[in-house]
Design an enzyme around this catalytic site. Sequence first.
Site, mmCIF file in Angstrom:
data_model
loop_
_atom_site.group_PDB
_atom_site.id
_atom_site.type_symbol
_atom_site.label_atom_id
_atom_site.label_comp_id
_atom_site.label_asym_id
_atom_site.label_seq_id
_atom_site.Cartn_x
_atom_site.Cartn_y
_atom_site.Cartn_z
ATOM 1 N NE ARG A 436 52.380 77.776 -21.370
ATOM 2 C CZ ARG A 436 51.562 77.311 -20.612
ATOM 3 N NH1 ARG A 436 50.466 77.683 -20.578
ATOM 4 N NH2 ARG A 436 51.946 76.391 -19.720
ATOM 5 C CE LYS A 469 45.430 78.459 -12.457
ATOM 6 N NZ LYS A 469 46.409 77.322 -11.963
ATOM 7 C CG ASP A 471 46.447 80.517 -16.780
ATOM 8 O OD1 ASP A 471 46.722 81.890 -16.573
ATOM 9 O OD2 ASP A 471 47.011 79.708 -16.550
ATOM 10 C CG MET A 472 45.718 86.556 -20.815
ATOM 11 S SD MET A 472 46.910 87.314 -20.732
ATOM 12 C CE MET A 472 47.127 88.603 -19.666
ATOM 13 C CG ASN A 473 49.287 81.233 -19.111
ATOM 14 O OD1 ASN A 473 49.619 81.666 -18.276
ATOM 15 N ND2 ASN A 473 48.508 79.992 -19.396
ATOM 16 C CG ASP A 541 52.729 80.048 -12.839
ATOM 17 O OD1 ASP A 541 51.495 79.787 -12.278
ATOM 18 O OD2 ASP A 541 52.661 80.294 -14.171
HETATM 19 C C1 GLA Z 1 49.641 79.129 -16.334
HETATM 20 C C2 GLA Z 1 49.099 79.267 -14.790
HETATM 21 C C3 GLA Z 1 49.513 77.980 -13.957
HETATM 22 C C4 GLA Z 1 49.021 76.893 -14.851
HETATM 23 C C5 GLA Z 1 49.419 76.907 -16.446
HETATM 24 C C6 GLA Z 1 48.686 75.721 -17.279
HETATM 25 O O1 GLA Z 1 51.169 79.141 -16.371
HETATM 26 O O2 GLA Z 1 49.750 80.331 -13.990
HETATM 27 O O3 GLA Z 1 48.985 77.827 -12.941
HETATM 28 O O4 GLA Z 1 47.542 76.835 -14.867
HETATM 29 O O5 GLA Z 1 49.205 78.090 -17.006
HETATM 30 O O6 GLA Z 1 49.190 75.882 -18.441
#
Ligand code: GLA
Length: 721
Positions: A436, A469, A471-473, A541
């Site tokens: 990403r 929130k 997050d960690m993507n 998601d």
């Molecule tokens: C992830 C989260 C989503 C959103 C996106 C934003 O995919 O799971 O809910 O916050 O990042 O980039």
Amino acid sequence: MPVCFDEEKKVFHLQGKTFSYCLYLHPTEGLLNLYWGSRLPDGDIAYLLRSYWTAASFDLPPHRMPTELPTRGTGYFGTPAVCAQTQQGNDVTRLTYVNHRICAGKRKLSGLPAVYTESDDEATTLVITLKDELTGLTVEAEYAVLETLDALTRSLRIVNGGKERLTLTHMQSASVPLYGEDYELINLSGAWARERQVVRTPVGRANIRVESQRGASGHEQNPFIALVKKHTTEDCGPAWAMTLVYSGSFLATSEVNNFYNTRMSIGLNPEVCRWQLDPGEEFQTPEAILVYSAEGLNGMSHRFHEIVRTRIVRGAWRDRVRPILINNWEATYFGFNEELILKIAKAAKEIGVEMFVLDDGWFGKRDRDNCSLGDWVVDRRKLPGGIEGVARQVNEMGLRFGLWFEPEMVSPDSDLYRAHPDWCLHVEGRARTEARQQLILDLSRKEVQDYVIEAVCSVLRSAPIGYVKWDMNRNMTEYFSGDQTPDRQMETQHRYMLGLYRVMEEITSAFPEVLFEGCSGGGGRFDAGFLYYMPQFWTSDDTDAVERLGIQYGTSFVYPPSAMGAHVSACPNHQTGRVTSVKMRADVALGGNFGFELDLNKLTPEELEACREAVETVKSVRETVQKGQFTRLDSPFEGNNAAWQFVGEGGRDVVLCAYQKMAVPNPGCHRVFMRGLDAQARYRDAASGETYSGAALMNAGLPLRPARGDYSSWVYRFERV
Ligand code: GLA
């Protein structure tokens, strides 16, 4: 007494409300595990030794016997629980009993999440110390019996009491031999947008690994396994289950040996974790929670839920009802400005929503997911009044304000990366694999941890933010550190987790009133370790209501509804393209921490009205949903119907949710059979006023009103009268 030691018979008897766990000190073969199962009146169990003879055979005693802490190189041929390599290059380890102690209460694990107690009478701890005489390796196997919660925790403290450095190559938090081979393994497997699908497989005569090497517990497998018998169902039959209180790579195994006995284990993943232990140093493994249920999988989950909800989750929000929120992600993605945000918030306020959450895109120059992670400075093009400005205006509408962060990451296109290109996980001279279009900050380094703590805290100090929130993507690649010597590179993944836990501890304790929600590309790090810091997690998601039936059903094997974020999103659904009614979407989202993830201004008046009704319903049931006992009734993995129920504290309020996926022509009538009600009591349906006996609802079932069209749902609220 939850822990007894019979000096004469040499048996340790650990007893919860309904289980016993029995260890035996064998004069020559060390610490053995003779039993884990339904509660026994006493520890008179040493007669079971007759099932394992030690006489010469091709297989040596460590392999034949139910060794509690199997090692390597002395005759055990499965995955060792503990193994240390010496400077001479061999990893032979032989552990012999040294002593034990029993004490009230439960120790805190330094730097790691773990089950906690609020008073010493909640737990009794047994610590058994074993030692390898040649190397001086000392292992303290620590068991805490949580009698009322009916569970056992297990971790190892490993100390180098010798004179030379040792390399720890295996350190399973729990490894338990079970009698027999006719088990089935249950694990929660998945992917992004398909998390925690329930999979049940006969173990056969083979070894099975359930694992993550991703540097996160991950979407692919959850750190949980259960062994059950063929006849075990949701409501009856035995289940032996383990979950790891840890958010990084893990390994869980099920192994059947050539004497037809099975062993299950869980712990750090040796593929990606080896630890150098210098003389005098110690290593603490993560904690495993062990649950035995004689009442099927619901019995297992009831125990896990109670532990996670009351003795993993901490802080002000543990017992508070969670706010109904609206999140702008699927409404706007990166394309928002202040006006649009306020418009969405206003519409939400009008239907009774309580919090607005601003998702990704508010900082740096982030118009896409290709830049700015690490630069936690508001983008004034989108929000001229800053976070403070938008948060204040949202507050003035009567809504709390929440904000998205992805603090563990850095975009190569960011000021942070330009200033500190060495702050990400990487290997000198190799390409840095992007996912990403981002890299992972090296949280094994103290200075990087400090940067992240300050970056997040300064935003939280700057505005009235009531929710984060986190997050960690992406998962780890090149998981090595510029900060460590070559011999310690394989420690990086675990050091990262320790660093992350420090960061989360500091931030969450500096802002005790803020509600934190974890997220990782949806539910990619949904584990008890994370829930110790953040009481809820974004489940997936995938917000499609039909998909969510399975995802939430599977998640509930270990984690309570109060831990699951669940939102009503736009249709056609952005992940699947499926169209469902607002009612169906809301009735599914009601089974977790309810919210919206769409622009309410784009709905028809009828849809908006359905949203308003959903908010009202959620407000009337959320106390029961969040604190009640959750029971699965019909599995979406097994048929066209799904159902679950919540019985509130004290048993007065009951909520039943039922769903049908596809329409059926000329249907028969589907009944839902409820569980755990008071058979003698009567329950009134709030909508119809009709009353039913608990016995009838459980044994005769409740016929569902016939449905037309695909994707139907029913929510019943009962009150015990
Ligand atoms: C992830 C989260 C989503 C959103 C996106 C934003 O995919 O799971 O809910 O916050 O990042 O980039």
